[in-house]
Write a protein that holds these residues in place. Structure first.
Motif, PDB file in Angstrom:
ATOM      1  N   GLY A 236       0.817  -1.215   0.000  1.00  0.00           N
ATOM      2  CA  GLY A 236       0.000   0.000   0.000  1.00  0.00           C
ATOM      3  C   GLY A 236       0.845   1.256   0.000  1.00  0.00           C
ATOM      4  N   ARG A 237       1.933   1.235   0.764  1.00  0.00           N
ATOM      5  CA  ARG A 237       2.826   2.396   0.773  1.00  0.00           C
ATOM      6  C   ARG A 237       3.410   2.641  -0.619  1.00  0.00           C
ATOM      7  NH1 ARG A 237       4.261   3.615   6.143  1.00  0.00           N
ATOM      8  NH2 ARG A 237       3.822   1.929   7.638  1.00  0.00           N
ATOM      9  N   ALA A 238       3.814   1.557  -1.279  1.00  0.00           N
ATOM     10  CA  ALA A 238       4.390   1.698  -2.620  1.00  0.00           C
ATOM     11  C   ALA A 238       3.366   2.259  -3.599  1.00  0.00           C
ATOM     12  CB  ALA A 238       4.907   0.348  -3.110  1.00  0.00           C
ATOM     13  N   ILE A 239       2.145   1.725  -3.541  1.00  0.00           N
ATOM     14  CA  ILE A 239       1.107   2.195  -4.469  1.00  0.00           C
ATOM     15  C   ILE A 239       0.783   3.663  -4.229  1.00  0.00           C
ATOM     16  CG2 ILE A 239      -1.319   1.921  -5.127  1.00  0.00           C
ATOM     17  CD1 ILE A 239      -0.978  -1.089  -4.591  1.00  0.00           C
ATOM     18  N   ALA A 240       0.737   4.054  -2.956  1.00  0.00           N
ATOM     19  CA  ALA A 240       0.451   5.455  -2.642  1.00  0.00           C
ATOM     20  C   ALA A 240       1.518   6.376  -3.224  1.00  0.00           C
ATOM     21  CB  ALA A 240       0.350   5.639  -1.135  1.00  0.00           C
TER      22      ALA A 240
END
Length: 414
Positions: A236-240
């Motif tokens: 999720g951090r990467a996608i954000a």
């Protein structure tokens, strides 16, 4: 090269001139072949329909390749063969080997084994998976080969008809790469691929880099094991971070997370989470910048997730698998291959818009070979879907005529 420039400028029409469409400017030696393409348009459509009903998923094109080889042989092409990568090659020698022009289309589709490939026809409209992309391209090169073989057309240079494998994403462009690097190293002077709709000319190659990014750890119970790094949270951090990338409108550049996977239950910390992600651009420099940003985003997300739970000794890891890389590039509007394509369009009285796409031509352009993607003349819609259509209209034969004019301009007429 000077001879080719002269041919395009004199036998065709200078690309820089302002002229009206002139059927009378078509070389006399080509008129019987062009007339044949119009007269046998139903044969071309039959080729398109029948070859499209043969399965050819990327990396499994064998059955369609064998059939294309048979059709090349039936047309009397020489040295017909399937190379070690699976590409189908048929030669039409000129008075000499060079210039050597490749006219190609790709064999593979995005559809898996078991897909219903039956083609349904309603007048000039054909419906079926892959009917436009790229069964129409295969039909066009077959039609051009037939017209040249059955009519008194002699060329200075040689023309190779090729059905390539592995053009779609799962194939990674393996067919054209092998063709140009191993089968015909430093031999090809011009490369044409029929893989677009209408009368588009693609001289701007959209480059892309595609990856599967996976975060992994031991996983655990959402309550009892709380406090450990979570692969889904890292993802999720990467996608954000990726979603906040800034890209220019010109050169056109894009990014996308296409598939997200991971987790087994709402009360379990996942042991793995993954995404497929791509960046694209018509600029090699911008593509490289986006690629660096992407790697920074996924590695930064790993560090951030570790730091969030720095008291934990539970490990979390990252794996990046390359799915496909296609180089970006461009052929100048003034290049001989472009002048030939534009002049041929004017002869037939058709508009030839310049576009940016990702095709087999990307690989050739990156290797310094003049290459463009060509439209097939008809109207294709819904490519890569089960409801794909191709409409031949009342002038679909102009597509094969256009390809014939371009290819013979580049080989030279005798």
């Amino acid at each position: 090269m000077r001879r080719i420039l002269s041919l395009v400028a004199l036998v065709f029409i200078s690309a820089g001139a302002t002229v009206l469409p002139q059927q009378s400017s078509i070389p006399r030696l080509l008129r019987p072949a062009l007339d044949s393409l119009r007269a046998h348009n139903e044969w071309t459509l039959a080729q398109q329909q029948s070859i499209c009903e043969i399965p050819a998923p990327s990396n499994h094109e064998e059955r369609r390749a064998v059939e294309l080889k048979r059709r090349f042989e039936a047309l009397g092409l020489q040295h017909v063969r399937i190379d070690s990568m699976g590409n189908v090659i048929g030669e039409r020698p000129g008075s000499r080997r060079r210039p050597l022009v490749v006219l190609s289309a790709h064999l593979d589709t995005v559809f898996p084994e078991g897909t219903d490939l039956r083609v349904r026809r309603e007048g000039t409209l054909l419906r079926g998976p892959g009917i436009g992309d790229d069964c129409r391209g295969l039909a066009v090169i077959l039609a051009v080969a037939r017209a040249l073989q059955e009519n008194p057309v002699r060329t200075d240079g040689s023309l190779l008809f090729v059905g390539t494998v592995g053009e779609e994403a799962a194939g990674r462009g393996r067919g054209v790469t092998y063709l140009l690097q191993r089968e015909l190293p430093e031999e090809v002077d011009f490369f044409l691929t029929v893989d677009l709709g209408d009368f588009e000319i693609t001289n701007r190659a959209v480059g892309s880099m595609r990856y599967r990014v996976s975060y992994f750890g031991p996983g655990g119970h959402s309550f009892e094991s709380f406090g450990m790094p979570n692969p889904i949270h890292a993802l999720g951090r990467a996608i954000a971070t990726i979603s906040d990338f800034q890209v220019p409108a010109d050169p056109r550049s894009t990014f996308n997370v296409g598939i997200v996977q991971g987790g087994r239950a709402v009360n379990a910390i996942a042991d793995t989470a993954a995404m497929t992600v791509e960046v694209r651009s018509v600029s090699a420099e911008e593509l490289g910048r986006l690629n660096s940003l992407l790697f920074g985003a996924v590695t930064g997300a790993l560090r951030a997730e570790r730091n969030r739970w720095r008291a934990s000794t539970v490990p979390i890891g990252l794996k990046i698998d390359t799915l496909n890389i296609r180089p970006a590039g461009q052929v100048a509007d003034s290049a001989p291959i472009m002048r030939a394509a534009l002049a041929a369009g004017r002869m037939l009285g058709v508009a030839t818009p310049l576009t940016a796409h990702s095709t087999d031509a990307n690989v050739a352009i990156a290797m310094g070979i003049p290459a463009i993607g060509l439209g097939h003349g008809g109207r294709g819609r819904g490519e890569h879907s089960l409801v794909e259509t191709y409409d031949d209209g009342d002038q679909g034969y102009l597509g094969p005529q256009w390809a014939t004019l371009i290819a013979t301009a580049l080989t030279g007429l005798r």
